[in-house]
Motif scaffolding. Structure first.
Motif, PDB file in Angstrom:
ATOM      1  N   LYS A   1      94.941  52.828  14.300  1.00 56.00           N
ATOM      2  CA  LYS A   1      94.590  54.019  15.075  1.00 56.00           C
ATOM      3  C   LYS A   1      93.895  53.626  16.372  1.00 56.00           C
ATOM      4  CE  LYS A   1      91.864  58.287  14.859  1.00 56.00           C
ATOM      5  NZ  LYS A   1      90.950  59.120  14.011  1.00 56.00           N
ATOM      6  N   GLU A   2      92.965  52.685  16.284  1.00 55.76           N
ATOM      7  CA  GLU A   2      92.181  52.308  17.463  1.00 55.76           C
ATOM      8  C   GLU A   2      93.036  51.626  18.531  1.00 55.76           C
ATOM      9  OE1 GLU A   2      89.154  53.401  17.929  1.00 55.76           O
ATOM     10  OE2 GLU A   2      89.254  54.291  15.931  1.00 55.76           O
ATOM     11  N   MET A   3      94.119  50.977  18.142  1.00 55.27           N
ATOM     12  CA  MET A   3      94.975  50.318  19.123  1.00 55.27           C
ATOM     13  C   MET A   3      95.687  51.342  20.019  1.00 55.27           C
ATOM     14  SD  MET A   3      98.056  49.012  16.603  1.00 55.27           S
ATOM     15  CE  MET A   3      99.091  48.281  17.876  1.00 55.27           C
ATOM     16  N   LYS A   4      95.642  52.615  19.615  1.00 55.48           N
ATOM     17  CA  LYS A   4      96.237  53.688  20.409  1.00 55.48           C
ATOM     18  C   LYS A   4      95.169  54.528  21.103  1.00 55.48           C
ATOM     19  CE  LYS A   4     100.008  53.959  17.032  1.00 55.48           C
ATOM     20  NZ  LYS A   4     100.650  54.795  15.996  1.00 55.48           N
ATOM     21  N   ASN A   5      93.918  54.110  20.967  1.00 61.20           N
ATOM     22  CA  ASN A   5      92.787  54.847  21.530  1.00 61.20           C
ATOM     23  C   ASN A   5      92.508  54.326  22.947  1.00 61.20           C
ATOM     24  OD1 ASN A   5      90.242  55.852  22.235  1.00 61.20           O
ATOM     25  ND2 ASN A   5      89.454  55.730  20.147  1.00 61.20           N
ATOM     26  N   GLU A   6      92.954  55.059  23.942  1.00 55.90           N
ATOM     27  CA  GLU A   6      92.844  54.598  25.318  1.00 55.90           C
ATOM     28  C   GLU A   6      91.390  54.416  25.753  1.00 55.90           C
ATOM     29  OE1 GLU A   6      95.026  56.851  28.123  1.00 55.90           O
ATOM     30  OE2 GLU A   6      96.959  56.602  27.094  1.00 55.90           O
ATOM     31  N   THR A   7      90.488  55.229  25.235  1.00 57.76           N
ATOM     32  CA  THR A   7      89.071  55.099  25.581  1.00 57.76           C
ATOM     33  C   THR A   7      88.537  53.743  25.157  1.00 57.76           C
ATOM     34  OG1 THR A   7      88.706  57.488  25.392  1.00 57.76           O
ATOM     35  CG2 THR A   7      86.773  56.065  25.238  1.00 57.76           C
ATOM     36  N   ILE A   8      88.897  53.330  23.946  1.00 55.85           N
ATOM     37  CA  ILE A   8      88.432  52.044  23.429  1.00 55.85           C
ATOM     38  C   ILE A   8      89.128  50.889  24.134  1.00 55.85           C
ATOM     39  CG2 ILE A   8      88.455  50.553  21.373  1.00 55.85           C
ATOM     40  CD1 ILE A   8      86.252  52.756  21.502  1.00 55.85           C
ATOM     41  N   ILE A   9      90.419  50.988  24.351  1.00 60.69           N
ATOM     42  CA  ILE A   9      91.154  49.922  25.037  1.00 60.69           C
ATOM     43  C   ILE A   9      90.571  49.700  26.430  1.00 60.69           C
ATOM     44  CG2 ILE A   9      93.383  49.180  25.928  1.00 60.69           C
ATOM     45  CD1 ILE A   9      93.039  49.159  22.815  1.00 60.69           C
ATOM     46  N   ASN A  10      90.308  50.792  27.151  1.00 63.99           N
ATOM     47  CA  ASN A  10      89.738  50.677  28.488  1.00 63.99           C
ATOM     48  C   ASN A  10      88.346  50.063  28.449  1.00 63.99           C
ATOM     49  OD1 ASN A  10      92.009  51.817  29.690  1.00 63.99           O
ATOM     50  ND2 ASN A  10      91.183  53.899  29.647  1.00 63.99           N
ATOM     51  N   TRP A  11      87.548  50.453  27.459  1.00 60.34           N
ATOM     52  CA  TRP A  11      86.194  49.897  27.331  1.00 60.34           C
ATOM     53  C   TRP A  11      86.249  48.396  27.075  1.00 60.34           C
ATOM     54  CZ3 TRP A  11      83.706  47.825  22.880  1.00 60.34           C
ATOM     55  CH2 TRP A  11      82.362  47.492  23.084  1.00 60.34           C
ATOM     56  N   ILE A  12      87.121  47.985  26.158  1.00 59.46           N
ATOM     57  CA  ILE A  12      87.249  46.553  25.852  1.00 59.46           C
ATOM     58  C   ILE A  12      87.677  45.778  27.096  1.00 59.46           C
ATOM     59  CG2 ILE A  12      88.565  44.832  24.537  1.00 59.46           C
ATOM     60  CD1 ILE A  12      88.621  46.858  22.216  1.00 59.46           C
ATOM     61  N   GLU A  13      88.645  46.317  27.821  1.00 62.59           N
ATOM     62  CA  GLU A  13      89.103  45.639  29.036  1.00 62.59           C
ATOM     63  C   GLU A  13      87.976  45.493  30.052  1.00 62.59           C
ATOM     64  OE1 GLU A  13      93.857  46.824  29.134  1.00 62.59           O
ATOM     65  OE2 GLU A  13      92.430  47.914  30.399  1.00 62.59           O
ATOM     66  N   ASN A  14      87.213  46.570  30.238  1.00 63.74           N
ATOM     67  CA  ASN A  14      86.152  46.547  31.241  1.00 63.74           C
ATOM     68  C   ASN A  14      85.012  45.626  30.846  1.00 63.74           C
ATOM     69  OD1 ASN A  14      87.460  48.375  32.934  1.00 63.74           O
ATOM     70  ND2 ASN A  14      86.551  50.152  31.932  1.00 63.74           N
ATOM     71  N   VAL A  15      84.555  45.737  29.607  1.00 70.73           N
ATOM     72  CA  VAL A  15      83.394  44.954  29.188  1.00 70.73           C
ATOM     73  C   VAL A  15      83.745  43.479  29.054  1.00 70.73           C
ATOM     74  CG1 VAL A  15      83.606  45.108  26.650  1.00 70.73           C
ATOM     75  CG2 VAL A  15      81.346  45.118  27.711  1.00 70.73           C
ATOM     76  N   SER A  16      85.009  43.175  28.759  1.00 65.42           N
ATOM     77  CA  SER A  16      85.419  41.786  28.581  1.00 65.42           C
ATOM     78  C   SER A  16      85.392  40.996  29.886  1.00 65.42           C
ATOM     79  CB  SER A  16      86.824  41.716  27.970  1.00 65.42           C
ATOM     80  OG  SER A  16      86.814  42.230  26.644  1.00 65.42           O
ATOM     81  N   ASN A  17      85.413  41.705  31.001  1.00 70.00           N
ATOM     82  CA  ASN A  17      85.357  41.015  32.289  1.00 70.00           C
ATOM     83  C   ASN A  17      84.079  40.195  32.441  1.00 70.00           C
ATOM     84  OD1 ASN A  17      87.824  41.981  33.301  1.00 70.00           O
ATOM     85  ND2 ASN A  17      86.886  43.880  34.012  1.00 70.00           N
ATOM     86  N   ASP A  18      83.004  40.660  31.799  1.00 66.48           N
ATOM     87  CA  ASP A  18      81.699  40.027  31.976  1.00 66.48           C
ATOM     88  C   ASP A  18      81.193  39.316  30.728  1.00 66.48           C
ATOM     89  OD1 ASP A  18      81.295  40.928  34.700  1.00 66.48           O
ATOM     90  OD2 ASP A  18      81.036  42.933  33.865  1.00 66.48           O
ATOM     91  N   THR A  19      81.998  39.241  29.673  1.00 68.67           N
ATOM     92  CA  THR A  19      81.561  38.567  28.458  1.00 68.67           C
ATOM     93  C   THR A  19      81.862  37.077  28.520  1.00 68.67           C
ATOM     94  OG1 THR A  19      83.657  39.031  27.350  1.00 68.67           O
ATOM     95  CG2 THR A  19      81.864  40.600  26.985  1.00 68.67           C
ATOM     96  N   GLU A  20      81.078  36.331  27.772  1.00 62.41           N
ATOM     97  CA  GLU A  20      81.318  34.889  27.661  1.00 62.41           C
ATOM     98  C   GLU A  20      82.463  34.610  26.696  1.00 62.41           C
ATOM     99  OE1 GLU A  20      78.764  30.825  26.530  1.00 62.41           O
ATOM    100  OE2 GLU A  20      77.839  32.803  26.370  1.00 62.41           O
ATOM    101  N   LEU A  21      82.466  35.336  25.573  1.00 60.08           N
ATOM    102  CA  LEU A  21      83.488  35.146  24.547  1.00 60.08           C
ATOM    103  C   LEU A  21      83.921  36.492  23.990  1.00 60.08           C
ATOM    104  CD1 LEU A  21      81.898  32.212  22.483  1.00 60.08           C
ATOM    105  CD2 LEU A  21      83.814  32.024  24.084  1.00 60.08           C
ATOM    106  N   VAL A  22      85.200  36.589  23.630  1.00 60.77           N
ATOM    107  CA  VAL A  22      85.729  37.748  22.905  1.00 60.77           C
ATOM    108  C   VAL A  22      86.372  37.216  21.631  1.00 60.77           C
ATOM    109  CG1 VAL A  22      87.332  39.693  22.944  1.00 60.77           C
ATOM    110  CG2 VAL A  22      86.154  39.002  25.056  1.00 60.77           C
ATOM    111  N   LEU A  23      85.920  37.718  20.485  1.00 59.24           N
ATOM    112  CA  LEU A  23      86.389  37.237  19.187  1.00 59.24           C
ATOM    113  C   LEU A  23      87.155  38.344  18.471  1.00 59.24           C
ATOM    114  CD1 LEU A  23      83.068  35.562  17.916  1.00 59.24           C
ATOM    115  CD2 LEU A  23      84.742  34.655  19.543  1.00 59.24           C
ATOM    116  N   SER A  24      88.264  37.977  17.870  1.00 63.37           N
ATOM    117  CA  SER A  24      89.055  38.914  17.077  1.00 63.37           C
ATOM    118  C   SER A  24      89.093  38.434  15.635  1.00 63.37           C
ATOM    119  CB  SER A  24      90.480  38.995  17.633  1.00 63.37           C
ATOM    120  OG  SER A  24      91.347  39.639  16.716  1.00 63.37           O
TER     121      SER A  24
END
Length: 204
Positions: free
Chosen positions: A85-108
């Motif tokens: 469900k979350e992979m279709k949530n544009e609000t969350i996808i946009n947030w992840i994209e934006n915040v990841s610009n300034d993170t040191e690491l992104v873990l899945s």
């Protein structure tokens, strides 16, 4: 605290039907490996501030919403049935994209890769997920990305992916090693009485 030493913010994104060990495993690793909070400030973040119901009807109160979350140094995206469900949530996808610009690491962790696959962040990366979700992930990743099977975790540098559920613990210990050295990671695993599975991983 030593001069110049930083305390990294570790934000763990949670959502409805998130897999419990996917986020509590890394949570435990980072708080145990934090030297009593000196090296990592670990917290949960959700789309909104109301309680999140994880798999098994476990209710969690997120520390923050995406609107007031401190800037993460490390962002963790766990998996679970709710990832579809979350992979279709544009609000969350946009947030992840934006915040990841300034993170040191992104873990899945596990099927958290499905969520990351819907961002514009994984072009050209190697990744992995729960072995039961290989086909799902292959359907949504860009042609430039490569799915690696039968590995515990995959280190692309900034983006690190783990296989299913407990593999998130192994990946998190690896990140402790990457940032603070092998002895800290081994001490963390020993405190947790956890046998760290260091085999079968890919590093760029």
């Amino acid at each position: 605290m030593e001069s110049g030493k930083i305390c990294r913010n570790v934000a763990i994104f949670i959502y409805e039907n998130v897999e419990i060990l996917d986020f509590t495993g890394p949570y435990e690793v980072f708080i145990t490996g934090s030297d009593r909070g000196k090296d990592f400030n670990v917290f949960t973040v959700a789309e909104n501030e109301q309680p999140v119901i994880a798999l098994g009807n476990l209710s969690i109160n997120p520390n923050y919403s995406i609107k007031n979350c401190p800037l993460p140094d490390i962002l963790i995206i766990p998996g679970g049935w709710g990832a579809r469900k979350e992979m279709k949530n544009e609000t969350i996808i946009n947030w992840i994209e934006n915040v990841s610009n300034d993170t040191e690491l992104v873990l899945s962790v596990c099927t958290g890769a499905l969520i990351l696959a819907k961002t514009n962040l994984i072009n050209g990366l190697k990744l992995t997920t729960n072995r039961l979700a290989y086909n799902e992930l292959e359907e949504v990743i860009p042609k430039s990305s490569e799915l690696l099977e039968e590995v515990r975790y995959v280190d692309n540098g900034k983006f690190i992916f783990s296989a299913g559920v407990s593999a998130g613990i192994d990946m998190s210990l690896y990140v402790i090693q990457k940032l603070l050295g092998e002895q800290r990671a081994l001490k963390t695993a020993a405190i947790m009485e956890y046998e760290w599975n260091k085999s079968k991983y890919y590093r760029k």
